[in-house]
Enzyme design. Structure first.
Site, PDB file in Angstrom:
ATOM      1  N   ASP A 101       0.509  -1.299   0.007  1.00 32.38           N
ATOM      2  CA  ASP A 101      -0.506   0.255   0.247  1.00 32.38           C
ATOM      3  C   ASP A 101       1.176   1.609  -0.006  1.00 32.38           C
ATOM      4  O   ASP A 101       0.330   2.001  -0.150  1.00 32.38           O
ATOM      5  CB  ASP A 101      -0.986  -0.127   1.195  1.00 32.38           C
ATOM      6  CG  ASP A 101      -0.665  -0.003   2.516  1.00 32.38           C
ATOM      7  OD1 ASP A 101       0.726  -0.321   2.291  1.00 32.38           O
ATOM      8  OD2 ASP A 101      -1.223   0.296   3.424  1.00 32.38           O
ATOM      9  N   SER A 102       2.371   0.703  -0.083  1.00 34.57           N
ATOM     10  CA  SER A 102       3.138   2.540  -0.243  1.00 34.57           C
ATOM     11  C   SER A 102       2.862   3.011  -0.927  1.00 34.57           C
ATOM     12  O   SER A 102       3.316   3.233  -1.656  1.00 34.57           O
ATOM     13  CB  SER A 102       4.637   2.021   0.771  1.00 34.57           C
ATOM     14  OG  SER A 102       4.443   0.568  -1.299  1.00 34.57           O
ATOM     15  N   GLU A 161       9.388  -4.396  10.700  1.00 39.06           N
ATOM     16  CA  GLU A 161       8.995  -3.132  10.088  1.00 39.06           C
ATOM     17  C   GLU A 161       9.257  -2.707  11.335  1.00 39.06           C
ATOM     18  O   GLU A 161       9.073  -1.816  12.175  1.00 39.06           O
ATOM     19  CB  GLU A 161       7.932  -2.486   9.391  1.00 39.06           C
ATOM     20  CG  GLU A 161       8.433  -1.124   8.523  1.00 39.06           C
ATOM     21  CD  GLU A 161       7.587  -0.515   7.446  1.00 39.06           C
ATOM     22  OE1 GLU A 161       6.263  -1.147   7.505  1.00 39.06           O
ATOM     23  OE2 GLU A 161       7.910   0.806   7.480  1.00 39.06           O
TER      24      GLU A 161
HETATM   25  O1  KIV Z   1       3.481  -1.237   1.910  1.00 38.78           O
HETATM   26  C1  KIV Z   1       4.608  -1.692   1.715  1.00 38.78           C
HETATM   27  O2  KIV Z   1       5.049  -1.341   0.633  1.00 38.78           O
HETATM   28  C2  KIV Z   1       5.231  -2.515   2.724  1.00 38.78           C
HETATM   29  C3  KIV Z   1       6.298  -2.638   3.685  1.00 38.78           C
HETATM   30  C4  KIV Z   1       7.693  -2.036   3.620  1.00 38.78           C
HETATM   31  C5  KIV Z   1       6.642  -4.211   4.013  1.00 38.78           C
HETATM   32  O3  KIV Z   1       4.141  -2.608   3.267  1.00 38.78           O
END
Ligand code: KIV
Length: 264
Positions: A44-45, A182
């Site tokens: 979701d990044s 994380e």
């Molecule tokens: O949304 C994302 O990219 C993540 C990773 C950083 C683990 O959750």
């Protein structure tokens, strides 16, 4: 054919490091897959990297599905995991099942990821009952950014560290195939890894985890505004793209491109 399945990821614990990256589009996913990366997360990044939001909170199910479909079309071997967006799994277990089911049925994802510890175990068990594998995520869980008061390292004080140890075992017991850790101190991540029955995938969690994930845009040096200490840059694509665009603009303005070589 070297297809990465949930079982294969689980069995890699203690045998080989699990290599993971994020992807949000067909072309990048195809290249990452060809590089032999084991797990591709449609994180979701993408709210930040692809859509320009400040946090992961605004991204919707439909946006996540759109990107997950593009990624799975580019991948042959890696396990593709779809990140369940904020409020797609928290409201009720039945809503979590319905939304996770869409990632599998409509977007061809091999698993989903949800954030949170002990409080998520009922949801995880319910998803597994429907045949949907789950990747856990604890430590700095960005969907809880407002509760944390910012992007802060988690588990620095003993009570927090003890809670994260318990969260990791509860997730493993509930049946996740791996857990993302994380932004937690390296020694705590190593302790969790040693005591956890499923693989840990670190991001900002030091060298003691069973695997590693980075946001692809960060490691490629795209979107270079933010650069957390844990990111190692393997390229400067921001710079390379800027130079290419400027050279193109100059060529067009100066009549250098297109030349006869690029004409019919
Ligand atoms: O949304 C994302 O990219 C993540 C990773 C950083 C683990 O959750």
């Amino acid at each position: 054919m070297n297809k990465w399945t949930v079982d294969k990821i689980k069995n890699a614990k203690g045998r080989e490091k699990i290599v993971c990256l994020t992807a949000y589009d067909y072309s990048t996913a195809r290249i990452i897959d060809q590089a032999g990366i084991h797990l591709i997360l449609v994180g979701d990044s993408l709210a930040m990297t692809m859509l320009g939001y400040e946090t992961t909170l605004p991204v919707t199910m439909d946006e996540m599905l759109h990107h997950t479909k593009a990624v799975t079309r580019g991948v042959k071997n890696a396990l593709v995991v779809a990140d369940m967006p904020f409020m797609s799994y928290q409201v009720s277990v039945s809503q979590a099942i319905a939304n996770a089911g869409r990632f599998v049925k409509e977007a061809n994802a091999g698993a989903v990821k949800i954030e949170g510890g002990i409080s998520r175990t009922n949801t995880i068990k319910a998803l597994l009952d429907q045949g949907i594998p789950v990747l856990g995520h604890i430590g700095l869980t960005p969907q809880s950014i407002n509760q944390f008061g910012g992007f802060k390292i988690q588990g620095k004080i003993p009570q927090e560290a003890a809670r994260l140890m318990k969260d990791a075992s509860a997730l493993a017991e509930a049946g996740v195939f791996a857990v993302v850790l994380e932004c937690v101190p390296a020694d705590l991540a190593a302790d969790i890894t040693a005591s956890c029955s499923v693989p840990t995938i670190g991001i900002g969690a030091g060298p003691g985890c069973d695997g590693q994930i980075l946001v692809t845009h960060d490691m490629l040096g795209i979107h270079s505004k933010v650069s957390p200490k844990f990111v190692k840059r393997y390229a400067d694509l921001d710079g390379a793209m800027q130079t290419a665009f400027e050279n193109y603009a100059a060529d067009v303005k100066n009549g250098v491109f297109p030349s006869l070589e690029h004409s019919y």
